[in-house]
Design an enzyme around this catalytic site. Structure first.
Site, PDB file in Angstrom:
ATOM      1  CG  ASP A   1     -22.969 -39.993 -13.391  1.00 29.53           C
ATOM      2  OD1 ASP A   1     -23.342 -39.002 -14.043  1.00 29.53           O
ATOM      3  OD2 ASP A   1     -22.944 -40.021 -12.156  1.00 29.53           O
TER       4      ASP A   1
ATOM      5  CE  LYS B   1     -26.409 -36.036 -11.009  1.00 29.24           C
ATOM      6  NZ  LYS B   1     -25.152 -35.616 -11.655  1.00 29.24           N
TER       7      LYS B   1
ATOM      8  CG  ASP C   1     -25.085 -32.040 -12.100  1.00 28.68           C
ATOM      9  OD1 ASP C   1     -24.857 -30.837 -11.842  1.00 28.68           O
ATOM     10  OD2 ASP C   1     -24.598 -32.976 -11.444  1.00 28.68           O
TER      11      ASP C   1
ATOM     12  CE  LYS D   1     -21.899 -30.011  -9.737  1.00 35.34           C
ATOM     13  NZ  LYS D   1     -22.165 -31.274 -10.484  1.00 35.34           N
ATOM     14  CG  LEU D   2     -24.835 -23.588 -17.101  1.00 30.30           C
ATOM     15  CD1 LEU D   2     -26.018 -22.805 -17.667  1.00 30.30           C
ATOM     16  CD2 LEU D   2     -23.929 -24.070 -18.224  1.00 30.30           C
ATOM     17  CG  HIS D   3     -18.746 -20.484 -12.324  1.00 40.15           C
ATOM     18  ND1 HIS D   3     -17.979 -20.936 -11.261  1.00 40.15           N
ATOM     19  CD2 HIS D   3     -18.744 -19.130 -12.224  1.00 40.15           C
ATOM     20  CE1 HIS D   3     -17.548 -19.905 -10.550  1.00 40.15           C
ATOM     21  NE2 HIS D   3     -17.984 -18.801 -11.131  1.00 40.15           N
ATOM     22  CG  ASP D   4     -18.873 -17.985 -19.057  1.00 38.88           C
ATOM     23  OD1 ASP D   4     -18.409 -16.828 -19.047  1.00 38.88           O
ATOM     24  OD2 ASP D   4     -18.522 -18.855 -19.870  1.00 38.88           O
ATOM     25  CB  ILE D   5     -19.860 -13.119 -18.085  1.00 40.92           C
ATOM     26  CG1 ILE D   5     -20.098 -13.518 -19.538  1.00 40.92           C
ATOM     27  CG2 ILE D   5     -18.376 -12.924 -17.790  1.00 40.92           C
ATOM     28  CD1 ILE D   5     -19.719 -12.419 -20.527  1.00 40.92           C
TER      29      ILE D   5
ATOM     30  CB  THR E   1     -24.321 -11.809 -21.292  1.00 44.22           C
ATOM     31  OG1 THR E   1     -24.414 -10.555 -20.661  1.00 44.22           O
ATOM     32  CG2 THR E   1     -24.962 -11.763 -22.649  1.00 44.22           C
ATOM     33  CB  THR E   2     -21.879 -16.446 -21.273  1.00 40.62           C
ATOM     34  OG1 THR E   2     -21.141 -15.404 -21.912  1.00 40.62           O
ATOM     35  CG2 THR E   2     -21.529 -17.776 -21.884  1.00 40.62           C
TER      36      THR E   2
ATOM     37  CB  THR F   1     -18.751 -32.553  -1.396  1.00 38.88           C
ATOM     38  OG1 THR F   1     -19.008 -33.248  -2.597  1.00 38.88           O
ATOM     39  CG2 THR F   1     -20.034 -31.998  -0.830  1.00 38.88           C
TER      40      THR F   1
ATOM     41  NE  ARG G   1     -22.744 -44.897  -2.838  1.00 38.48           N
ATOM     42  CZ  ARG G   1     -23.019 -44.005  -3.808  1.00 38.48           C
ATOM     43  NH1 ARG G   1     -24.180 -43.380  -3.839  1.00 38.48           N
ATOM     44  NH2 ARG G   1     -22.140 -43.754  -4.752  1.00 38.48           N
TER      45      ARG G   1
ATOM     46  N   GLY H   1     -26.672 -42.525  -7.889  1.00 37.44           N
ATOM     47  CA  GLY H   1     -26.120 -43.065  -9.135  1.00 37.44           C
ATOM     48  C   GLY H   1     -25.850 -44.546  -9.029  1.00 37.44           C
ATOM     49  NE  ARG H   2     -20.479 -44.180  -8.083  1.00 37.79           N
ATOM     50  CZ  ARG H   2     -19.418 -43.638  -7.492  1.00 37.79           C
ATOM     51  NH1 ARG H   2     -18.218 -44.117  -7.730  1.00 37.79           N
ATOM     52  NH2 ARG H   2     -19.565 -42.622  -6.677  1.00 37.79           N
TER      53      ARG H   2
HETATM   54  O1  C5P Z   1     -22.868 -42.861  -8.169  1.00 38.33           O
HETATM   55  P1  C5P Z   1     -23.181 -41.811  -7.165  1.00 38.33           P
HETATM   56  O2  C5P Z   1     -24.447 -42.036  -6.370  1.00 38.33           O
HETATM   57  O3  C5P Z   1     -22.000 -41.510  -6.270  1.00 38.33           O
HETATM   58  O4  C5P Z   1     -23.437 -40.512  -8.066  1.00 38.33           O
HETATM   59  C1  C5P Z   1     -23.594 -39.259  -7.489  1.00 38.33           C
HETATM   60  C2  C5P Z   1     -23.866 -38.225  -8.540  1.00 38.33           C
HETATM   61  O5  C5P Z   1     -23.932 -36.966  -7.885  1.00 38.33           O
HETATM   62  C3  C5P Z   1     -22.795 -38.103  -9.614  1.00 38.33           C
HETATM   63  O6  C5P Z   1     -23.456 -37.753 -10.832  1.00 38.33           O
HETATM   64  C4  C5P Z   1     -21.927 -36.978  -9.134  1.00 38.33           C
HETATM   65  O7  C5P Z   1     -21.367 -36.239 -10.183  1.00 38.33           O
HETATM   66  C5  C5P Z   1     -22.925 -36.115  -8.373  1.00 38.33           C
HETATM   67  N1  C5P Z   1     -22.326 -35.352  -7.287  1.00 38.33           N
HETATM   68  C6  C5P Z   1     -21.704 -35.930  -6.189  1.00 38.33           C
HETATM   69  N2  C5P Z   1     -21.165 -35.174  -5.191  1.00 38.33           N
HETATM   70  C7  C5P Z   1     -21.257 -33.872  -5.267  1.00 38.33           C
HETATM   71  C8  C5P Z   1     -21.875 -33.263  -6.347  1.00 38.33           C
HETATM   72  C9  C5P Z   1     -22.408 -34.051  -7.347  1.00 38.33           C
HETATM   73  O8  C5P Z   1     -21.623 -37.122  -6.074  1.00 38.33           O
HETATM   74  N3  C5P Z   1     -20.763 -33.165  -4.286  1.00 38.33           N
END
Ligand code: C5P
Length: 241
Positions: free
Chosen positions: A25, A47, A73, A75-79, A81-82, A129, A189, A218-219
């Site tokens: 990210d 990711k 990542d 998160k596609l959401h459409d009709i 065909t698209t 979430t 975490r 991520g972080r």
């Molecule tokens: O930095 P961190 O570990 O919080 O990153 C979590 C990753 O997971 C981010 O790319 C965030 O968009 C994704 N994510 C999330 N919670 C969700 C869905 C996706 O943290 N419910």
């Protein structure tokens, strides 16, 4: 199989590092490339999320794919065909995992699976979430505890080989869909680190014991002074080492 037995069986089959998807990210391709170079061999997946994809599009995927498997990542959401046509273009980029919203319905999930073909696996996101039960009520949607298992079943019946769910939903979702579905969870975490903005974070060991196959982190890795060492520490946490 219980969640613990699942974790034990899963743990023997896959190297701990391969269970980590690091969330790149970051806003620039240079930063993403630098992280991917540092983390190559220390994590199983990279990711690429909406930020990097919005900034750099397919070149972001192509650049990162040089360092390891890419999890797109968006998160596609459409009709249907698209979504099918978008997934087919994404397949050409060499993406191994692609997210779509299960709420797009059976036909849309089926279309995503068909569009991506053998290039990769579709992961269906159940309920974001970030949505509280009050938020869900305000859009006339059922509470998460009702919606998550029903969307999980729908997506799997439509052919999705994997699901994304919150750590707190892992046990219920695993019980609902069985052992053969890939469960991916963010909000991880390491023990003793802060939660950042996750209301309910889980440790890597807890998530694995609850039935997760792949952990999105991520972080705690990308903002560490030594990202490779941080990734190794997450992997060590999975084996209890
Ligand atoms: O930095 P961190 O570990 O919080 O990153 C979590 C990753 O997971 C981010 O790319 C965030 O968009 C994704 N994510 C999330 N919670 C969700 C869905 C996706 O943290 N419910």
């Amino acid at each position: 199989m219980t969640a613990a037995e699942h974790a034990a069986a899963a743990g023997t089959a896959t190297a701990p590092a391969d269970r980590i998807a690091v969330a790149l990210d970051v806003p620039t391709l240079d930063e993403a490339r630098a992280l991917a170079g540092t983390l190559s061999g220390h994590v199983g997946w990279f990711k690429v999320g909406l930020e990097l994809f919005s900034a750099h599009g397919p070149s972001a995927v192509e650049a990162i794919a040089a360092y390891g498997p890419v999890f797109l990542d968006v998160k596609l959401h459409d009709i249907p065909t698209t979504v099918e046509r978008a997934a087919a273009r994404i397949a050409e980029l060499g993406v191994g995992l692609l997210t779509v919203h299960a709420a797009g319905g059976r036909d849309m999930v089926r279309a995503a699976v068909s569009g991506l073909g053998d290039a990769g696996r579709v992961l269906a996101v159940t309920v974001l979430t970030s949505m509280s039960d009050l938020d869900l009520q305000s859009i006339a949607a059922p509470a998460a505890r009702t919606q998550v298992p029903s969307l999980a079943s729908l997506a799997v019946q439509a052919g999705a080989p994997g699901l994304v769910c919150a750590p707190k939903d892992l046990v219920a979702v695993r019980r609902t869909v069985g052992d053969d579905v890939l469960l991916v969870t963010p909000g991880i975490r390491p023990a003793g680190s802060g939660d950042d903005d996750h209301a309910r974070a889980a440790t890597p060991a807890r998530a694995l014991a609850d039935g997760a196959d792949l952990l999105v982190v991520g972080r705690p890795i990308t903002r560490a002074d030594d990202p490779a060492a941080a990734a190794d520490a997450v992997a060590a946490g999975l084996t209890g080492a």
